[in-house]
Design a protein around this motif. Structure first.
Motif, PDB file in Angstrom:
ATOM      1  N   VAL A 148       0.841  -1.207   0.000  1.00  0.00           N
ATOM      2  CA  VAL A 148       0.000   0.000   0.000  1.00  0.00           C
ATOM      3  C   VAL A 148       0.873   1.252   0.000  1.00  0.00           C
ATOM      4  CG1 VAL A 148      -1.764   1.297   1.277  1.00  0.00           C
ATOM      5  CG2 VAL A 148      -1.854  -1.219   1.179  1.00  0.00           C
ATOM      6  N   LYS A 149       0.477   2.221  -0.867  1.00  0.00           N
ATOM      7  CA  LYS A 149       1.187   3.503  -0.961  1.00  0.00           C
ATOM      8  C   LYS A 149       0.313   4.613  -0.374  1.00  0.00           C
ATOM      9  CE  LYS A 149       3.611   2.154  -5.182  1.00  0.00           C
ATOM     10  NZ  LYS A 149       3.227   0.775  -5.182  1.00  0.00           N
ATOM     11  N   ASP A 150       0.922   5.758  -0.153  1.00  0.00           N
ATOM     12  CA  ASP A 150       0.198   6.929   0.356  1.00  0.00           C
ATOM     13  C   ASP A 150      -0.963   7.278  -0.582  1.00  0.00           C
ATOM     14  OD1 ASP A 150       0.330   8.371   2.624  1.00  0.00           O
ATOM     15  OD2 ASP A 150       1.784   9.861   1.911  1.00  0.00           O
ATOM     16  N   GLY A 151      -2.135   7.500  -0.046  1.00  0.00           N
ATOM     17  CA  GLY A 151      -3.300   7.894  -0.845  1.00  0.00           C
ATOM     18  C   GLY A 151      -4.074   6.728  -1.432  1.00  0.00           C
ATOM     19  N   ASP A 152      -3.616   5.488  -1.219  1.00  0.00           N
ATOM     20  CA  ASP A 152      -4.322   4.315  -1.739  1.00  0.00           C
ATOM     21  C   ASP A 152      -5.616   4.060  -0.975  1.00  0.00           C
ATOM     22  OD1 ASP A 152      -2.801   3.492  -3.874  1.00  0.00           O
ATOM     23  OD2 ASP A 152      -1.562   2.108  -2.703  1.00  0.00           O
ATOM     24  N   THR A 153      -6.607   3.551  -1.703  1.00  0.00           N
ATOM     25  CA  THR A 153      -7.825   2.989  -1.098  1.00  0.00           C
ATOM     26  C   THR A 153      -7.997   1.618  -1.718  1.00  0.00           C
ATOM     27  OG1 THR A 153      -9.288   3.823  -2.833  1.00  0.00           O
ATOM     28  CG2 THR A 153      -8.895   5.285  -0.932  1.00  0.00           C
ATOM     29  N   LEU A 154      -8.817   0.780  -1.115  1.00  0.00           N
ATOM     30  CA  LEU A 154      -9.059  -0.550  -1.692  1.00  0.00           C
ATOM     31  C   LEU A 154      -9.666  -0.413  -3.092  1.00  0.00           C
ATOM     32  CD1 LEU A 154     -10.284  -2.925   1.161  1.00  0.00           C
ATOM     33  CD2 LEU A 154      -8.037  -2.748   0.116  1.00  0.00           C
ATOM     34  N   TRP A 155     -10.514   0.595  -3.290  1.00  0.00           N
ATOM     35  CA  TRP A 155     -11.140   0.797  -4.598  1.00  0.00           C
ATOM     36  C   TRP A 155     -10.078   1.099  -5.652  1.00  0.00           C
ATOM     37  CZ3 TRP A 155     -11.596   4.806  -8.117  1.00  0.00           C
ATOM     38  CH2 TRP A 155     -12.584   4.652  -9.099  1.00  0.00           C
ATOM     39  N   LYS A 156      -9.143   1.992  -5.331  1.00  0.00           N
ATOM     40  CA  LYS A 156      -8.065   2.344  -6.273  1.00  0.00           C
ATOM     41  C   LYS A 156      -7.178   1.136  -6.570  1.00  0.00           C
ATOM     42  CE  LYS A 156      -7.551   7.255  -5.118  1.00  0.00           C
ATOM     43  NZ  LYS A 156      -6.652   8.245  -4.489  1.00  0.00           N
ATOM     44  N   ILE A 157      -6.893   0.374  -5.514  1.00  0.00           N
ATOM     45  CA  ILE A 157      -6.037  -0.807  -5.703  1.00  0.00           C
ATOM     46  C   ILE A 157      -6.735  -1.821  -6.597  1.00  0.00           C
ATOM     47  CG2 ILE A 157      -4.995  -2.782  -4.517  1.00  0.00           C
ATOM     48  CD1 ILE A 157      -4.572  -0.842  -2.105  1.00  0.00           C
ATOM     49  N   ALA A 158      -8.030  -2.050  -6.360  1.00  0.00           N
ATOM     50  CA  ALA A 158      -8.793  -2.993  -7.186  1.00  0.00           C
ATOM     51  C   ALA A 158      -8.807  -2.538  -8.643  1.00  0.00           C
ATOM     52  CB  ALA A 158     -10.215  -3.132  -6.650  1.00  0.00           C
ATOM     53  N   ARG A 159      -8.958  -1.240  -8.847  1.00  0.00           N
ATOM     54  CA  ARG A 159      -9.030  -0.698 -10.209  1.00  0.00           C
ATOM     55  C   ARG A 159      -7.696  -0.803 -10.940  1.00  0.00           C
ATOM     56  NH1 ARG A 159     -10.173   5.315 -11.737  1.00  0.00           N
ATOM     57  NH2 ARG A 159     -10.484   5.067 -13.959  1.00  0.00           N
ATOM     58  N   ARG A 160      -6.576  -0.730 -10.217  1.00  0.00           N
ATOM     59  CA  ARG A 160      -5.247  -0.767 -10.835  1.00  0.00           C
ATOM     60  C   ARG A 160      -4.617  -2.146 -10.866  1.00  0.00           C
ATOM     61  NH1 ARG A 160      -3.656   3.493  -7.336  1.00  0.00           N
ATOM     62  NH2 ARG A 160      -2.440   1.902  -6.289  1.00  0.00           N
ATOM     63  N   GLU A 161      -4.820  -2.936  -9.817  1.00  0.00           N
ATOM     64  CA  GLU A 161      -3.987  -4.120  -9.610  1.00  0.00           C
ATOM     65  C   GLU A 161      -4.655  -5.464  -9.900  1.00  0.00           C
ATOM     66  OE1 GLU A 161      -0.776  -3.802  -9.035  1.00  0.00           O
ATOM     67  OE2 GLU A 161      -1.021  -1.621  -8.984  1.00  0.00           O
ATOM     68  N   THR A 162      -5.964  -5.513 -10.058  1.00  0.00           N
ATOM     69  CA  THR A 162      -6.614  -6.804 -10.342  1.00  0.00           C
ATOM     70  C   THR A 162      -6.426  -7.150 -11.809  1.00  0.00           C
ATOM     71  OG1 THR A 162      -8.748  -5.737 -10.733  1.00  0.00           O
ATOM     72  CG2 THR A 162      -8.332  -6.554  -8.498  1.00  0.00           C
ATOM     73  N   ALA A 163      -6.592  -8.438 -12.136  1.00  0.00           N
ATOM     74  CA  ALA A 163      -6.353  -8.921 -13.500  1.00  0.00           C
ATOM     75  C   ALA A 163      -7.233  -8.198 -14.515  1.00  0.00           C
ATOM     76  CB  ALA A 163      -6.591 -10.422 -13.567  1.00  0.00           C
TER      77      ALA A 163
END
Length: 198
Positions: A148-163
């Protein structure tokens, strides 16, 4: 010329005068609106090998029975001659029993081709290629770890990092990381290591 079906070596009058070779390529052709055509290579198809011969001599009946048993077994055997060898199945074997020492026959062999090992690099159809590439990229993406980086949310991570770059997978990421996100899905801090399995 030496000719054999499995361990059964053919004698003079039993051999073919010639051996049919060649065949065609099986293709699935799909036209699309606008003139595009998708062509899928289904692999090679070979001409049947057919000939007539005759068992002659004291062992004619036994030789007829040997080939007959190979046909009824229905299992692939090696067809070989001086220059080549490949697996076949005896499709038809028609002996005409006239006497114990002279038995004419006709026989048809089918070339066996196994396409189950065909690799993705051999696929011609663009639809199949895209499906294989998606499956390969999905399997690479799954099972990774994200810090996790500064400013991350689970929504942002899902949008960027999921397949599939799918923000709707937030709940899945949360469920997979309950041991880390002990304060709930909104309690996310820089430096946390999250498993991304989707």
């Amino acid at each position: 010329m030496r000719v054999a079906i499995g361990e059964f070596e053919l004698k003079d009058w039993e051999k073919p005068d010639f051996i049919n070779r060649g065949g065609e390529q099986m293709l699935a052709i799909r036209p699309f609106p606008g003139g595009s055509v998708s062509i899928q290579d289904m692999g090679p198809s070979y001409r049947p090998i057919t000939w007539s011969g005759m068992f002659i001599g004291e062992d004619a009946y036994d030789r007829m029975m040997s080939l007959g048993l190979m046909r009824t077994a229905g299992k692939p055997v090696e067809f070989s001659c001086d220059k080549f060898s490949f697996p076949i199945i005896i499709k038809e074997f028609y002996p005409d029993y006239k006497s114990d020492t002279r038995i004419p026959f006709t026989i048809t062999l089918i070339h066996v081709v196994d396409l189950r090992q065909k690799s993705a690099t051999q696929l011609v159809d663009s639809i199949d290629k895209a499906a294989v590439q998606y499956a390969e990229s999905s399997s690479v993406q799954q099972g990774k770890t994200y810090v996790v980086k500064d400013g991350d949310t689970l929504w942002k991570i899902a949008r960027r990092e999921t397949a599939g770059k799918n923000a709707n997978l937030v709940e899945q990421i949360y469920q997979d990381n309950l041991d880390v996100l002990t304060g709930g899905p909104n309690w996310i801090l820089p430096g946390m290591e999250l498993k991304i399995n989707v």
